[in-house]
Design an enzyme around this catalytic site. Structure first.
Site, PDB file in Angstrom:
ATOM      1  N   THR A  69      20.108   2.220  46.204  1.00 14.87           N
ATOM      2  CA  THR A  69      20.308   0.573  45.412  1.00 14.87           C
ATOM      3  C   THR A  69      18.411  -0.028  44.478  1.00 14.87           C
ATOM      4  N   GLY A 108      20.786  -2.803  53.386  1.00 10.72           N
ATOM      5  CA  GLY A 108      21.420  -4.085  54.402  1.00 10.72           C
ATOM      6  C   GLY A 108      20.278  -3.695  55.748  1.00 10.72           C
ATOM      7  N   GLU A 351      28.722   0.519  48.232  1.00 10.50           N
ATOM      8  CA  GLU A 351      29.492   2.842  48.614  1.00 10.50           C
ATOM      9  C   GLU A 351      29.959   3.147  47.301  1.00 10.50           C
TER      10      GLU A 351
HETATM   11  C1  LIG Z   1      35.018  10.428  59.121  1.00 14.76           C
HETATM   12  C2  LIG Z   1      35.148   9.382  60.676  1.00 14.76           C
HETATM   13  C3  LIG Z   1      35.039   9.717  61.592  1.00 14.76           C
HETATM   14  C4  LIG Z   1      35.099   8.364  62.357  1.00 14.76           C
HETATM   15  C5  LIG Z   1      33.638   8.023  63.181  1.00 14.76           C
HETATM   16  C6  LIG Z   1      33.572   6.237  62.942  1.00 14.76           C
HETATM   17  C7  LIG Z   1      32.549   5.671  63.713  1.00 14.76           C
HETATM   18  C8  LIG Z   1      31.173   5.947  62.566  1.00 14.76           C
HETATM   19  C9  LIG Z   1      29.920   5.366  63.203  1.00 14.76           C
HETATM   20  C10 LIG Z   1      29.990   3.705  62.496  1.00 14.76           C
HETATM   21  C11 LIG Z   1      30.097   3.365  61.191  1.00 14.76           C
HETATM   22  C12 LIG Z   1      30.176   2.260  60.480  1.00 14.76           C
HETATM   23  C13 LIG Z   1      31.014   2.459  59.188  1.00 14.76           C
HETATM   24  C14 LIG Z   1      32.277   1.115  58.832  1.00 14.76           C
HETATM   25  C15 LIG Z   1      31.518   1.236  57.654  1.00 14.76           C
HETATM   26  C16 LIG Z   1      30.940   0.587  56.907  1.00 14.76           C
HETATM   27  C17 LIG Z   1      30.348  -0.295  56.910  1.00 14.76           C
HETATM   28  C18 LIG Z   1      29.256  -0.048  55.132  1.00 14.76           C
HETATM   29  C19 LIG Z   1      28.548  -1.604  55.019  1.00 14.76           C
HETATM   30  C20 LIG Z   1      27.721  -1.448  54.009  1.00 14.76           C
HETATM   31  C21 LIG Z   1      27.483   0.020  53.695  1.00 14.76           C
HETATM   32  C22 LIG Z   1      27.234   0.454  52.154  1.00 14.76           C
HETATM   33  C23 LIG Z   1      25.982   1.205  51.478  1.00 14.76           C
HETATM   34  C24 LIG Z   1      25.600   1.456  49.705  1.00 14.76           C
HETATM   35  O1  LIG Z   1      26.412   0.424  49.603  1.00 14.76           O
HETATM   36  S1  LIG Z   1      24.627   2.991  49.914  1.00 14.76           S
HETATM   37  C25 LIG Z   1      24.794   3.007  48.135  1.00 14.76           C
HETATM   38  C26 LIG Z   1      26.071   3.260  47.853  1.00 14.76           C
HETATM   39  N1  LIG Z   1      26.483   3.426  45.949  1.00 14.76           N
HETATM   40  C27 LIG Z   1      27.002   4.339  45.245  1.00 14.76           C
HETATM   41  O2  LIG Z   1      27.630   4.786  46.395  1.00 14.76           O
HETATM   42  C28 LIG Z   1      26.242   4.551  44.305  1.00 14.76           C
HETATM   43  C29 LIG Z   1      27.783   5.288  43.191  1.00 14.76           C
HETATM   44  N2  LIG Z   1      27.739   6.107  42.015  1.00 14.76           N
HETATM   45  C30 LIG Z   1      27.317   7.365  42.590  1.00 14.76           C
HETATM   46  O3  LIG Z   1      27.937   7.618  43.495  1.00 14.76           O
HETATM   47  C31 LIG Z   1      27.241   8.388  41.293  1.00 14.76           C
HETATM   48  O4  LIG Z   1      26.201   8.305  40.793  1.00 14.76           O
HETATM   49  C32 LIG Z   1      28.377   9.000  40.602  1.00 14.76           C
HETATM   50  C33 LIG Z   1      29.177   9.419  41.721  1.00 14.76           C
HETATM   51  C34 LIG Z   1      29.019   7.324  40.129  1.00 14.76           C
HETATM   52  C35 LIG Z   1      27.741   9.442  38.973  1.00 14.76           C
HETATM   53  O5  LIG Z   1      26.777  10.281  39.802  1.00 14.76           O
HETATM   54  P1  LIG Z   1      26.018  11.433  39.087  1.00 14.76           P
HETATM   55  O6  LIG Z   1      25.934  10.231  37.171  1.00 14.76           O
HETATM   56  O7  LIG Z   1      24.736  12.017  39.454  1.00 14.76           O
HETATM   57  O8  LIG Z   1      27.301  11.961  38.275  1.00 14.76           O
HETATM   58  P2  LIG Z   1      28.285  12.460  37.235  1.00 14.76           P
HETATM   59  O9  LIG Z   1      27.548  12.907  35.853  1.00 14.76           O
HETATM   60  O10 LIG Z   1      29.415  12.358  37.349  1.00 14.76           O
HETATM   61  O11 LIG Z   1      29.305  13.924  37.575  1.00 14.76           O
HETATM   62  C36 LIG Z   1      28.412  15.170  37.528  1.00 14.76           C
HETATM   63  C37 LIG Z   1      29.206  16.003  38.557  1.00 14.76           C
HETATM   64  O12 LIG Z   1      29.056  16.078  39.707  1.00 14.76           O
HETATM   65  C38 LIG Z   1      30.551  15.234  40.698  1.00 14.76           C
HETATM   66  N3  LIG Z   1      29.747  14.345  42.200  1.00 14.76           N
HETATM   67  C39 LIG Z   1      29.415  13.231  42.333  1.00 14.76           C
HETATM   68  N4  LIG Z   1      29.060  12.222  43.065  1.00 14.76           N
HETATM   69  C40 LIG Z   1      29.829  13.624  43.753  1.00 14.76           C
HETATM   70  C41 LIG Z   1      30.203  13.423  44.869  1.00 14.76           C
HETATM   71  N5  LIG Z   1      29.390  12.707  46.119  1.00 14.76           N
HETATM   72  N6  LIG Z   1      30.151  14.727  45.851  1.00 14.76           N
HETATM   73  C42 LIG Z   1      30.652  15.758  44.939  1.00 14.76           C
HETATM   74  N7  LIG Z   1      30.391  15.762  43.615  1.00 14.76           N
HETATM   75  C43 LIG Z   1      30.248  15.383  43.093  1.00 14.76           C
HETATM   76  C44 LIG Z   1      31.043  14.850  40.298  1.00 14.76           C
HETATM   77  O13 LIG Z   1      32.820  15.218  39.918  1.00 14.76           O
HETATM   78  C45 LIG Z   1      31.047  15.390  38.838  1.00 14.76           C
HETATM   79  O14 LIG Z   1      31.401  17.035  38.692  1.00 14.76           O
HETATM   80  P3  LIG Z   1      32.523  17.582  37.478  1.00 14.76           P
HETATM   81  O15 LIG Z   1      32.864  18.763  38.360  1.00 14.76           O
HETATM   82  O16 LIG Z   1      30.661  17.584  36.031  1.00 14.76           O
HETATM   83  O17 LIG Z   1      33.582  17.074  36.913  1.00 14.76           O
HETATM   84  C1  LIG Z   2      27.762  -6.137  50.708  1.00 12.05           C
HETATM   85  C2  LIG Z   2      26.488  -5.001  50.526  1.00 12.05           C
HETATM   86  C3  LIG Z   2      26.363  -4.319  50.880  1.00 12.05           C
HETATM   87  C4  LIG Z   2      25.337  -2.879  49.946  1.00 12.05           C
HETATM   88  N1  LIG Z   2      24.664  -2.358  51.596  1.00 12.05           N
HETATM   89  C5  LIG Z   2      23.509  -1.866  50.509  1.00 12.05           C
HETATM   90  C6  LIG Z   2      23.067  -0.553  51.426  1.00 12.05           C
HETATM   91  O1  LIG Z   2      23.105  -0.521  52.451  1.00 12.05           O
HETATM   92  N2  LIG Z   2      22.010   0.340  50.665  1.00 12.05           N
HETATM   93  C7  LIG Z   2      22.066   0.596  49.282  1.00 12.05           C
HETATM   94  O2  LIG Z   2      21.603   1.203  48.825  1.00 12.05           O
HETATM   95  N3  LIG Z   2      23.267  -0.305  48.462  1.00 12.05           N
HETATM   96  C8  LIG Z   2      23.434  -1.651  49.430  1.00 12.05           C
HETATM   97  N4  LIG Z   2      24.583  -2.147  48.034  1.00 12.05           N
HETATM   98  C9  LIG Z   2      24.182  -2.212  47.004  1.00 12.05           C
HETATM   99  C10 LIG Z   2      25.892  -1.105  46.759  1.00 12.05           C
HETATM  100  O3  LIG Z   2      25.710  -0.261  47.025  1.00 12.05           O
HETATM  101  C11 LIG Z   2      25.639  -1.502  44.828  1.00 12.05           C
HETATM  102  O4  LIG Z   2      25.699  -2.587  44.652  1.00 12.05           O
HETATM  103  C12 LIG Z   2      27.241  -0.581  44.456  1.00 12.05           C
HETATM  104  O5  LIG Z   2      26.690   0.645  44.478  1.00 12.05           O
HETATM  105  C13 LIG Z   2      27.535  -1.203  42.997  1.00 12.05           C
HETATM  106  O6  LIG Z   2      25.924  -0.616  41.924  1.00 12.05           O
HETATM  107  P1  LIG Z   2      26.047  -1.782  41.175  1.00 12.05           P
HETATM  108  O7  LIG Z   2      25.821  -3.072  41.708  1.00 12.05           O
HETATM  109  O8  LIG Z   2      24.905  -1.653  40.062  1.00 12.05           O
HETATM  110  O9  LIG Z   2      26.925  -2.472  39.750  1.00 12.05           O
HETATM  111  P2  LIG Z   2      27.252  -2.158  38.556  1.00 12.05           P
HETATM  112  O10 LIG Z   2      27.485  -0.638  38.785  1.00 12.05           O
HETATM  113  O11 LIG Z   2      26.090  -2.686  37.924  1.00 12.05           O
HETATM  114  O12 LIG Z   2      28.631  -2.909  38.078  1.00 12.05           O
HETATM  115  C14 LIG Z   2      28.539  -3.621  37.283  1.00 12.05           C
HETATM  116  C15 LIG Z   2      29.649  -3.575  36.479  1.00 12.05           C
HETATM  117  O13 LIG Z   2      29.588  -1.974  35.708  1.00 12.05           O
HETATM  118  C16 LIG Z   2      30.798  -1.223  35.674  1.00 12.05           C
HETATM  119  N5  LIG Z   2      30.668  -0.092  35.360  1.00 12.05           N
HETATM  120  C17 LIG Z   2      29.228   0.288  36.053  1.00 12.05           C
HETATM  121  N6  LIG Z   2      29.522   1.682  35.651  1.00 12.05           N
HETATM  122  C18 LIG Z   2      30.375   1.730  34.717  1.00 12.05           C
HETATM  123  C19 LIG Z   2      30.414   3.204  34.217  1.00 12.05           C
HETATM  124  N7  LIG Z   2      30.303   4.202  34.359  1.00 12.05           N
HETATM  125  N8  LIG Z   2      32.437   3.460  34.011  1.00 12.05           N
HETATM  126  C20 LIG Z   2      32.848   1.753  33.695  1.00 12.05           C
HETATM  127  N9  LIG Z   2      31.875   0.557  34.493  1.00 12.05           N
HETATM  128  C21 LIG Z   2      31.015   1.022  34.604  1.00 12.05           C
HETATM  129  C22 LIG Z   2      31.265  -1.784  37.613  1.00 12.05           C
HETATM  130  O14 LIG Z   2      33.083  -1.556  37.435  1.00 12.05           O
HETATM  131  C23 LIG Z   2      31.642  -3.186  37.406  1.00 12.05           C
HETATM  132  O15 LIG Z   2      32.012  -3.639  36.518  1.00 12.05           O
HETATM  133  C24 LIG Z   2      25.310  -3.330  49.436  1.00 12.05           C
HETATM  134  C25 LIG Z   2      25.420  -4.094  47.939  1.00 12.05           C
HETATM  135  C26 LIG Z   2      26.756  -5.389  49.149  1.00 12.05           C
HETATM  136  C27 LIG Z   2      28.201  -5.775  48.143  1.00 12.05           C
END
Ligand SMILES: CCCCCCCCCCCCCCCCCCCCCCCC(=O)SCCNC(=O)CCNC(=O)[C@H](O)C(C)(C)COP(=O)(O)OP(=O)(O)OC[C@H]1O[C@@H](n2cnc3c(N)ncnc32)[C@H](O)[C@@H]1OP(=O)(O)O
Ligand SMILES: Cc1cc2nc3c(=O)[nH]c(=O)nc-3n(C[C@H](O)[C@H](O)[C@H](O)COP(=O)(O)OP(=O)(O)OC[C@H]3O[C@@H](n4cnc5c(N)ncnc54)[C@H](O)[C@@H]3O)c2cc1C
Length: 593
Positions: A69, A108, A351
């Site tokens: 991010t 994080g 996520e």
């Molecule tokens: C299994 C269990 C075992 C147990 C083990 C337990 C022990 C493990 C060790 C300890 C674990 C601890 C975990 C505890 C809980 C976790 C704590 C977490 C703490 C905080 C973590 C936070 C970290 C973060 O936030 S990281 C950043 C996260 N960011 C995001 O998630 C961003 C979200 N955005 C997206 O994913 C993409 O931008 C998306 C999907 C919205 C759009 O992608 P894009 O624009 O590239 O694609 P589209 O144009 O929308 O779609 C095109 C096409 O692709 C397909 N697609 C998209 N994504 C995927 C995918 N991931 N996989 C497959 N296919 C995908 C989509 O469906 C479209 O397909 P079409 O067929 O064309 O429709």
């Molecule tokens: C506690 C915490 C821990 C995190 N840890 C990590 C980390 O370890 N690593 C990391 O990389 N990131 C991390 N993040 C970031 C996190 O992954 C992002 O904040 C998350 O993916 C949301 O993206 P954004 O902040 O850009 O939200 P935005 O997408 O800007 O969301 C703002 C609004 O826009 C809307 N929106 C956006 N796109 C669309 C769409 N296509 N259609 C409709 N509505 C839409 C959303 O629904 C939302 O209401 C963390 C965030 C938090 C809060």
């Protein structure tokens, strides 16, 4: 880490349980290292890269996180601006933050803890951009932990919760890393700069899918802990007269308190089974993917997105209900509930922001609906889309599992059809595809929630009909399963009734059934929360103690408040006394005061 080695904890699940026991209410500063950094090295690195780096990660010789991010982008990965430009002269990638909005922001433990990051950046080679890829980047000196030259790193400041995690920002200034630090299992950059593309560009998104699966289990853990606290407290707390002139009643004997808590207890059990089911599906499909079979990748992505969003939304709402059902003491940190809420509510955002995740699932349902309309075969979990919507419910007084699953299938199929038809109507009106989609996303979100709800109800019913469970336990779990399903219908009756699927008598049956089930579950409520077997140490709650000594615990907790270290606080001498003296010297204040 050493203690886990001493205790012989090898599996990540056991290690995670140990970590939670060691730090029950704070998220570990190594959670992302173990939960994302190491697994991503294992799954996205080449065999050589994994052999080199995974042992370093598992032994904590290398401590990392997942840095994707940026200030300007979190959801839209394709819009990320950090660049990684290949320099064939030096066989290096040059990482850069070209704009203010490209600064990595939120990752994080990046602020003070880690010495490495997996950085998601736009890959450039031979003058062409090939989209986002993951790069292993050393960010701190391994000798003295100072920040590497060419980087600016810091903490982003206080947050709603997640206090144990030092979320940070990170800015690259033409920062060079070796070519072999790009994770190259699926995509490669050769020495001459040629780019070898992956079988599917979304394979680089694999780490996020895995964490979404973990988060479904987190939704269960957090909701169930809040339910344990609230149910136990409701058994101890006596308030008001249920019978005029009688003794004050246990608040758990009020029907309204039961209606607040018992469906959440049922939801906790439903989410545990759903999380286990999701994990099994993930394990199977992710191993297929690792063997090169990507056929079920869309189904896994859609299910992980939908359940992560559905379960975290429901869990967070439910934890708030648990807090409020504990009255004033629920609002105190002594209850343990505010901390549970503050640490999980971020999961509705991280996520994958929940609305965006739901829309990914909706997009998959829309495609499946069209395939179903063409008579094409559909994956088992989606076959309900071809349900005959002219059929009415056969629900009777017994509210059988079969009639309940049929109701949820009908509701989801109908709502997906409504959303898809709106999308198609929009197109027929001449809207461009993206506008036709956007103008139908509200109904698609509702339909996707119904889809996820069906998965959880059907999963609960399937497990009860397949698993060998002793009759007494099976009876109680069946009551919980029926309560989860019937409550879901009663609370969303409009969606089930819109096409007359239920008749008036059946609606009355459902409204009676949900109240009857509260009475059925009341005698077992405490046993059902005790069954989660959370030790007091993990709950950190004066209200949810196993021994029920709530008031003694609250009194001791309050006495231990730091503000009680002195009888008179310094604020009296610094502010209150000068203020009062100033007032008393004032002419128009009566001396009699
Ligand atoms: C299994 C269990 C075992 C147990 C083990 C337990 C022990 C493990 C060790 C300890 C674990 C601890 C975990 C505890 C809980 C976790 C704590 C977490 C703490 C905080 C973590 C936070 C970290 C973060 O936030 S990281 C950043 C996260 N960011 C995001 O998630 C961003 C979200 N955005 C997206 O994913 C993409 O931008 C998306 C999907 C919205 C759009 O992608 P894009 O624009 O590239 O694609 P589209 O144009 O929308 O779609 C095109 C096409 O692709 C397909 N697609 C998209 N994504 C995927 C995918 N991931 N996989 C497959 N296919 C995908 C989509 O469906 C479209 O397909 P079409 O067929 O064309 O429709
Ligand atoms: C506690 C915490 C821990 C995190 N840890 C990590 C980390 O370890 N690593 C990391 O990389 N990131 C991390 N993040 C970031 C996190 O992954 C992002 O904040 C998350 O993916 C949301 O993206 P954004 O902040 O850009 O939200 P935005 O997408 O800007 O969301 C703002 C609004 O826009 C809307 N929106 C956006 N796109 C669309 C769409 N296509 N259609 C409709 N509505 C839409 C959303 O629904 C939302 O209401 C963390 C965030 C938090 C809060």
């Amino acid at each position: 880490m050493d203690r886990m080695e001493e205790l012989g904890f090898r599996s990540e699940t056991d290690r995670q349980i140990f970590r939670e026991a060691a730090a029950p209410v704070e998220l570990s500063p190594f959670g992302l290292h173990s939960g994302m950094f190491v697994p991503t090295l294992e799954r996205q690195g080449t065999p050589e890269q994994s052999r080199k780096w995974v042992p370093l990660g598992k032994s904590f010789k290398m401590i990392g996180t997942y840095a994707q991010t940026e200030l300007g982008h979190g959801t839209f990965i394709r819009g990320l601006e950090t660049t990684a430009t290949f320099d064939p002269e030096t066989q290096e990638f040059i990482l850069d933050s070209p704009t203010l909005s490209s600064i990595k922001y939120w990752p994080g433990n990046v602020a003070k803890t880690v010495n490495h990051c997996l950085v998601m950046a736009q890959l450039y080679t031979q003058g062409k951009c090939h989209g986002t890829h993951l790069f292993l980047v050393q960010v701190r000196n391994m000798e003295d932990h100072t920040i590497m030259p060419g980087l600016e790193i810091g903490d982003i400041g206080p947050k709603l919760g997640f206090d144990g995690v030092d979320n940070g920002f990170m800015r690259f200034n033409k920062y060079r890393i070796p070519r072999m630090n790009m994770l190259m299992r699926y995509a490669k950059v050769l020495e001459n700069g040629d780019y070898i593309k992956p079988k599917n560009a979304k394979l680089t998104y694999g780490a996020m899918v895995m964490i979404r699966v973990f988060i479904v289990m987190d939704a269960f853990k957090t909701l169930s802990r809040a339910a344990v606290i609230a149910v136990r407290y409701s058994a101890v707390r006596r308030q008001s007269e249920l019978r005029p002139g009688g003794e004050e009643a246990q608040v758990m004997d009020y029907q309204t308190q039961q209606y607040k808590l018992f469906p959440l207890l049922a939801t906790s059990y439903a989410f545990l089974l759903a999380a286990e089911g999701m994990s099994q599906i993930y394990a199977k499909i992710s191993s297929d993917i690792e063997r090169g079979n990507l056929e079920d990748m869309p189904q896994l992505h859609a299910l992980a997105c939908g359940l992560k969003a559905f379960c975290t939304w429901v869990a967070c709402e439910g934890i708030e209900v648990c807090r409020m059902s504990c009255g004033g003491h629920g609002y105190s940190h002594a209850s343990g509930i505010p901390k549970i809420y503050a640490n999980i509510v971020g999961a509705c955002t991280y996520e994958g922001e929940n609305t965006v995740m739901m829309l990914q699932t909706a997009r998959y349902l829309s495609k499946c609906y069209i395939r179903g309309q063409r008579g094409e075969s559909l994956p088992e979990l989606i076959q309900y889309l071809t349900t005959d919507l002219n059929v009415k419910s056969t629900l009777g007084e017994d509210c059988s599992f079969e009639s309940l699953v049929a109701a949820y299938s009908h509701r989801a199929a109908r709502m997906v059809a409504v959303a898809c038809k709106l999308q198609q109507t929009n197109k027929k009106k001449g809207m461009a595809g993206h506008d036709a989609w956007n103008k139908s996303t509200v109904p698609f979100i509702a339909a996707t929630k119904a889809h996820c709800h069906l998965f959880i109800v059907r999963n609960f019913v399937t497990i009860l009909s397949q698993k060998k469970i002793d009759p007494a336990t099976h009876n109680v779990l069946s009551q919980l399963c029926t309560l989860y399903a019937v409550y879901g219908i009663v609370e969303n009756m409009g969606e089930f009734m819109q096409d007359g699927y239920f008749n008036q008598d059946q609606v009355s049956i459902l409204n009676r059934k949900v109240l009857a089930l509260l009475e059925d579950i009341r005698p077992n409520a405490v046993a059902l929360v005790d069954a989660f077997d959370y030790p007091d140490h993990l709950l950190q709650s004066c209200l949810g103690r196993y021994d029920g000594q709530v008031y003694e615990a609250l009194y001791e907790y309050s006495k231990s408040s730091p503000l009680n270290n002195t009888d008179i606080h310094s604020s009296y001498y610094n502010y209150i006394r000068p203020m009062m003296q100033k007032r008393s010297e004032s002419k128009n204040i009566s001396a009699k005061l």
